[in-house]
Design a protein around this motif. Structure first.
Motif, PDB file in Angstrom:
ATOM      1  N   GLY A  21       0.983  -1.067  -0.102  1.00 37.74           N
ATOM      2  CA  GLY A  21      -0.019  -0.086  -0.161  1.00 37.74           C
ATOM      3  C   GLY A  21       0.643   1.386  -0.059  1.00 37.74           C
ATOM      4  O   GLY A  21       0.661   2.296  -0.774  1.00 37.74           O
ATOM      5  N   LEU A  22       1.804   1.402   1.073  1.00 34.81           N
ATOM      6  CA  LEU A  22       2.517   2.610   1.107  1.00 34.81           C
ATOM      7  C   LEU A  22       4.072   2.386   0.321  1.00 34.81           C
ATOM      8  O   LEU A  22       4.563   3.128  -0.188  1.00 34.81           O
ATOM      9  N   CYS A  23       4.508   1.121   0.695  1.00 36.46           N
ATOM     10  CA  CYS A  23       6.060   0.761   0.179  1.00 36.46           C
ATOM     11  C   CYS A  23       6.216  -0.100  -0.936  1.00 36.46           C
ATOM     12  O   CYS A  23       5.216  -0.764  -1.461  1.00 36.46           O
ATOM     13  N   THR A  24       7.210   0.198  -1.673  1.00 38.48           N
ATOM     14  CA  THR A  24       7.837  -0.556  -2.676  1.00 38.48           C
ATOM     15  C   THR A  24       8.818  -1.734  -2.051  1.00 38.48           C
ATOM     16  O   THR A  24       9.252  -1.200  -1.020  1.00 38.48           O
ATOM     17  N   LEU A  25       8.476  -2.819  -2.319  1.00 34.54           N
ATOM     18  CA  LEU A  25       9.236  -3.923  -1.670  1.00 34.54           C
ATOM     19  C   LEU A  25      10.245  -4.552  -2.628  1.00 34.54           C
ATOM     20  O   LEU A  25      10.090  -4.646  -3.755  1.00 34.54           O
ATOM     21  N   ARG A  26      11.764  -4.482  -1.917  1.00 39.26           N
ATOM     22  CA  ARG A  26      12.928  -4.895  -2.932  1.00 39.26           C
ATOM     23  C   ARG A  26      13.725  -5.816  -1.968  1.00 39.26           C
ATOM     24  O   ARG A  26      13.565  -6.110  -0.865  1.00 39.26           O
ATOM     25  N   TRP A  33      22.228 -13.468   2.977  1.00 45.58           N
ATOM     26  CA  TRP A  33      21.066 -13.209   3.969  1.00 45.58           C
ATOM     27  C   TRP A  33      19.883 -12.840   3.290  1.00 45.58           C
ATOM     28  O   TRP A  33      19.987 -12.115   2.312  1.00 45.58           O
ATOM     29  N   PRO A  34      18.596 -13.595   3.625  1.00 45.15           N
ATOM     30  CA  PRO A  34      17.516 -13.083   3.039  1.00 45.15           C
ATOM     31  C   PRO A  34      17.078 -11.816   3.628  1.00 45.15           C
ATOM     32  O   PRO A  34      16.835 -11.432   4.698  1.00 45.15           O
ATOM     33  N   TRP A  35      17.336 -10.775   2.713  1.00 47.20           N
ATOM     34  CA  TRP A  35      17.245  -9.320   3.116  1.00 47.20           C
ATOM     35  C   TRP A  35      16.488  -8.626   2.062  1.00 47.20           C
ATOM     36  O   TRP A  35      16.577  -8.108   0.964  1.00 47.20           O
ATOM     37  N   LEU A  36      15.287  -8.198   2.711  1.00 46.36           N
ATOM     38  CA  LEU A  36      14.202  -7.411   2.275  1.00 46.36           C
ATOM     39  C   LEU A  36      14.267  -5.713   2.534  1.00 46.36           C
ATOM     40  O   LEU A  36      14.638  -5.614   3.782  1.00 46.36           O
ATOM     41  N   ILE A  37      14.049  -4.960   1.690  1.00 47.58           N
ATOM     42  CA  ILE A  37      13.948  -3.507   2.023  1.00 47.58           C
ATOM     43  C   ILE A  37      12.546  -3.038   1.612  1.00 47.58           C
ATOM     44  O   ILE A  37      12.027  -3.027   0.228  1.00 47.58           O
ATOM     45  N   LEU A  38      11.899  -2.338   2.530  1.00 48.71           N
ATOM     46  CA  LEU A  38      10.664  -1.429   2.373  1.00 48.71           C
ATOM     47  C   LEU A  38      10.814   0.024   2.047  1.00 48.71           C
ATOM     48  O   LEU A  38      11.684   0.541   2.940  1.00 48.71           O
ATOM     49  N   VAL A  39      10.499   0.451   1.227  1.00 49.29           N
ATOM     50  CA  VAL A  39      10.645   1.872   0.913  1.00 49.29           C
ATOM     51  C   VAL A  39       9.327   2.575   0.554  1.00 49.29           C
ATOM     52  O   VAL A  39       8.628   2.364  -0.398  1.00 49.29           O
ATOM     53  N   PRO A  40       9.204   3.433   1.479  1.00 50.59           N
ATOM     54  CA  PRO A  40       7.979   4.455   1.670  1.00 50.59           C
ATOM     55  C   PRO A  40       7.929   5.313   0.429  1.00 50.59           C
ATOM     56  O   PRO A  40       8.932   5.763   0.134  1.00 50.59           O
ATOM     57  N   GLN A  41       6.778   5.242  -0.270  1.00 53.27           N
ATOM     58  CA  GLN A  41       6.707   5.828  -1.721  1.00 53.27           C
ATOM     59  C   GLN A  41       6.631   7.324  -1.460  1.00 53.27           C
ATOM     60  O   GLN A  41       5.542   7.858  -1.824  1.00 53.27           O
ATOM     61  N   ARG A  42       7.378   8.167  -0.765  1.00 56.66           N
ATOM     62  CA  ARG A  42       7.384   9.347  -0.342  1.00 56.66           C
ATOM     63  C   ARG A  42       8.737   9.979  -0.554  1.00 56.66           C
ATOM     64  O   ARG A  42       9.624   9.530  -0.296  1.00 56.66           O
ATOM     65  N   ASN A  43       8.619  11.131  -1.288  1.00 58.70           N
ATOM     66  CA  ASN A  43      10.044  11.803  -1.686  1.00 58.70           C
ATOM     67  C   ASN A  43      10.349  12.821  -0.606  1.00 58.70           C
ATOM     68  O   ASN A  43       9.781  13.336   0.209  1.00 58.70           O
ATOM     69  N   ASP A  44      11.643  12.703  -0.553  1.00 58.02           N
ATOM     70  CA  ASP A  44      12.490  13.851   0.266  1.00 58.02           C
ATOM     71  C   ASP A  44      12.267  13.618   1.684  1.00 58.02           C
ATOM     72  O   ASP A  44      12.277  14.430   2.677  1.00 58.02           O
ATOM     73  N   LEU A  45      12.023  12.215   2.166  1.00 59.77           N
ATOM     74  CA  LEU A  45      12.015  11.855   3.637  1.00 59.77           C
ATOM     75  C   LEU A  45      13.207  11.120   3.885  1.00 59.77           C
ATOM     76  O   LEU A  45      13.443  10.278   3.155  1.00 59.77           O
ATOM     77  N   SER A  46      13.682  11.215   5.342  1.00 60.17           N
ATOM     78  CA  SER A  46      14.695  10.549   5.566  1.00 60.17           C
ATOM     79  C   SER A  46      14.434   9.631   7.139  1.00 60.17           C
ATOM     80  O   SER A  46      15.410   8.818   7.589  1.00 60.17           O
ATOM     81  N   GLU A  47      13.593  10.016   7.666  1.00 53.62           N
ATOM     82  CA  GLU A  47      13.023   9.774   9.168  1.00 53.62           C
ATOM     83  C   GLU A  47      11.845   9.285   9.057  1.00 53.62           C
ATOM     84  O   GLU A  47      11.058  10.044   8.389  1.00 53.62           O
ATOM     85  N   ILE A  48      11.664   8.165   9.797  1.00 55.45           N
ATOM     86  CA  ILE A  48      10.181   7.659  10.074  1.00 55.45           C
ATOM     87  C   ILE A  48       9.112   8.776  10.744  1.00 55.45           C
ATOM     88  O   ILE A  48       7.873   9.001  10.315  1.00 55.45           O
ATOM     89  N   PHE A  49       9.699   9.339  11.634  1.00 53.62           N
ATOM     90  CA  PHE A  49       8.569  10.680  12.287  1.00 53.62           C
ATOM     91  C   PHE A  49       8.421  11.563  11.243  1.00 53.62           C
ATOM     92  O   PHE A  49       7.491  12.522  11.222  1.00 53.62           O
ATOM     93  N   GLU A  50       8.950  11.633  10.100  1.00 54.62           N
ATOM     94  CA  GLU A  50       8.712  12.775   9.108  1.00 54.62           C
ATOM     95  C   GLU A  50       7.420  12.125   8.188  1.00 54.62           C
ATOM     96  O   GLU A  50       6.729  12.955   7.624  1.00 54.62           O
ATOM     97  N   LEU A  51       6.939  10.987   8.344  1.00 58.56           N
ATOM     98  CA  LEU A  51       5.786  10.658   7.589  1.00 58.56           C
ATOM     99  C   LEU A  51       4.510  11.171   8.491  1.00 58.56           C
ATOM    100  O   LEU A  51       4.542  11.365   9.703  1.00 58.56           O
ATOM    101  N   THR A  52       3.219  11.065   7.705  1.00 55.48           N
ATOM    102  CA  THR A  52       2.269  11.375   8.305  1.00 55.48           C
ATOM    103  C   THR A  52       1.946  10.365   9.335  1.00 55.48           C
ATOM    104  O   THR A  52       2.267   9.156   9.325  1.00 55.48           O
ATOM    105  N   PRO A  53       1.028  10.538  10.436  1.00 55.88           N
ATOM    106  CA  PRO A  53       0.736   9.347  11.333  1.00 55.88           C
ATOM    107  C   PRO A  53       0.159   8.157  10.537  1.00 55.88           C
ATOM    108  O   PRO A  53       0.182   7.284  10.862  1.00 55.88           O
ATOM    109  N   LEU A  54      -0.795   8.560   9.496  1.00 58.71           N
ATOM    110  CA  LEU A  54      -1.267   7.347   8.793  1.00 58.71           C
ATOM    111  C   LEU A  54      -0.281   6.828   8.135  1.00 58.71           C
ATOM    112  O   LEU A  54      -0.308   5.342   7.967  1.00 58.71           O
TER     113      LEU A  54
END
Length: 137
Positions: A21-26, A33-54
């Motif tokens: 829903g929010l992230c692209t999965l890579r 190691w089995p190593w997955l990466i979730l990338v929230p599809q939001r530009n110009d953010l580097s911290e989780i607290f910069e995301l909206t509460p939702l």
């Protein structure tokens, strides 16, 4: 709103699995190691607290979904979850399956040894397997 642009370093170091829903999965292109990466599809953010509460809620949900599926798929003893961003500042979350005896167990994976890339076919097949498992594709 500007179209989402994946950091070129993440694109170069990973294979695409799909989109939640929010992230692209890579998949990190390192077979140690089995190593997955979730990338929230939001530009110009580097911290989780910069995301909206939702978006924070969605990231937590998607991280847990991926972690649970990765543990079930790999039978890992431990799942490590981290959002570091010291090298690539674009907000992304690492979800890594760990087992006793794997490379650098029980130490951290970052900075340990040299990456062992998947072969081209193996990378594609591994991404497709995780897509079937996690995205139910």
């Amino acid at each position: 709103m500007r179209r989402f642009e994946l950091d070129p370093r993440l694109a170069a170091d990973t294979g695409a699995i799909g989109t939640l829903g929010l992230c692209t999965l890579r998949l990190m292109n390192d077979r140690r190691w089995p190593w997955l990466i979730l990338v929230p599809q939001r530009n110009d953010l580097s911290e989780i607290f910069e995301l909206t509460p939702l978006d924070q809620t969605m990231l937590t949900f998607e991280t847990n979904l991926v972690a649970e599926a990765l543990k079930a798929e790999t039978g890992a003893v431990k799942i490590n979850v981290a959002a570091l961003g010291n090298v690539v500042s674009m907000l992304h979350v690492h979800v890594v399956a760990r087992n006793p005896g794997d490379a650098n167990w029980p130490g951290p994976i970052w900075g340990h040894g040299t990456a062992e890339p998947y072969g081209t076919d193996e990378l594609t097949e591994t991404c497709e397997r995780f897509a079937r498992t996690i995205l139910k594709a």
